[in-house]
Design an enzyme around this catalytic site. Structure first.
Site, PDB file in Angstrom:
ATOM      1  N   GLU A   1       0.738  -1.229  -0.230  1.00 52.38           N
ATOM      2  CA  GLU A   1       0.102   0.067  -0.043  1.00 52.38           C
ATOM      3  C   GLU A   1       0.605   1.347  -0.053  1.00 52.38           C
ATOM      4  O   GLU A   1       0.212   2.255   0.161  1.00 52.38           O
ATOM      5  CB  GLU A   1      -0.940  -0.051   1.163  1.00 52.38           C
ATOM      6  CG  GLU A   1      -2.136  -1.185   0.754  1.00 52.38           C
ATOM      7  CD  GLU A   1      -3.238  -1.353   1.700  1.00 52.38           C
ATOM      8  OE1 GLU A   1      -4.310  -1.230   1.214  1.00 52.38           O
ATOM      9  OE2 GLU A   1      -3.072  -1.666   2.775  1.00 52.38           O
TER      10      GLU A   1
ATOM     11  N   TYR B   1     -13.482  16.221  20.379  1.00 50.39           N
ATOM     12  CA  TYR B   1     -12.119  15.543  20.276  1.00 50.39           C
ATOM     13  C   TYR B   1     -11.866  15.294  18.551  1.00 50.39           C
ATOM     14  O   TYR B   1     -11.113  15.177  18.124  1.00 50.39           O
ATOM     15  CB  TYR B   1     -11.940  14.369  20.962  1.00 50.39           C
ATOM     16  CG  TYR B   1     -11.900  15.026  22.220  1.00 50.39           C
ATOM     17  CD1 TYR B   1     -10.853  15.879  23.032  1.00 50.39           C
ATOM     18  CD2 TYR B   1     -12.963  14.919  23.090  1.00 50.39           C
ATOM     19  CE1 TYR B   1     -10.809  16.435  24.236  1.00 50.39           C
ATOM     20  CE2 TYR B   1     -13.262  15.511  24.385  1.00 50.39           C
ATOM     21  CZ  TYR B   1     -12.007  16.094  25.132  1.00 50.39           C
ATOM     22  OH  TYR B   1     -11.950  16.843  26.143  1.00 50.39           O
TER      23      TYR B   1
END
Ligand SMILES: [Zn+2]
Length: 213
Positions: free
Chosen positions: A75, A121
């Site tokens: 990848e 967050y």
């Protein structure tokens, strides 16, 4: 400033083991990389993130050619496209973690905004997360798809595959992908319930306070 190579190698090994031991990576799934002053470090192809060795990590030159260590993850084109489009990225983590991957498989996940702003967050660490259309793992077809998104987004979901997150360090990318995974879990367990998301003013206040833009 980028960290010294030895410390980056130890960080990749430590985080890989931690992801594996907590069930965020299994088998040989997932891969990580880091940008150095004169090239890149990658986790090797078909390696298990739980059993990485500092001196077997793949060493690449600045152009992405393999120069030392084991062969890099297949990848690699995905990571290189992210680094090219995002100069601030010094590390990239890609996992097949369950909840983020589940979201990437659902037909009605918004492809421009896969993770609703349900907590401050996720806004602070991740921002808006697009879905990258499906390509075969390792295919160079991913490159233009990542380039089109990585400049504006530090995190993406690969459709039917999993999350990819960039950070200024291995630790920052690790914290961010964990925030993404935990938020994906919240999104899925609250699916079908009435959910309050942060409104535009609340998001703007976070962006201003934490200099997110
Ligand atoms: Zn993958």
């Amino acid at each position: 400033m980028k960290d010294a190579e030895g410390s980056v190698r130890r960080s990749l090994v430590r985080w890989g083991r931690s992801f594996f031991e907590r069930g965020l990576a299994s088998g040989s799934s997932g891969n990580m990389s880091a940008r150095l002053d004169d090239g890149f470090l990658f986790t090797p192809t078909n390696s298990c993130l739980g059993f990485l060795e500092t001196d077997r990590l793949s060493r690449l030159d600045r152009s992405g050619c393999h120069v030392d260590g084991d062969a890099p993850s297949k990848e690699l084109p995905l990571h290189m496209a992210f680094y090219e489009a995002r100069p601030s990225a010094n590390a990239i983590v890609h996992l097949h973690s369950t909840f983020s991957t589940a979201l990437s498989c659902l037909a009605d996940t918004d492809p421009e905004d896969a993770i609703p702003p349900i907590t401050p967050y996720v806004v602070m660490r991740i921002g808006r997360v697009p879905i990258v259309p499906y390509t075969r793992p390792g295919s160079p077809e991913i490159v233009p798809l990542i380039r089109a998104r990585a400049e504006r987004h530090s995190a993406v979901l690969l459709a039917n595959h999993g999350p990819v997150v960039a950070g200024v360090s291995v630790e920052a990318a690790a914290f961010a992908i964990e925030e993404l995974e935990e938020t994906a879990k919240l999104v899925l367990i609250t699916r079908g319930m009435r959910v309050r998301v942060l409104d535009p003013a609340q998001i703007a206040a976070l962006e201003a306070s934490f200099k997110l833009r």
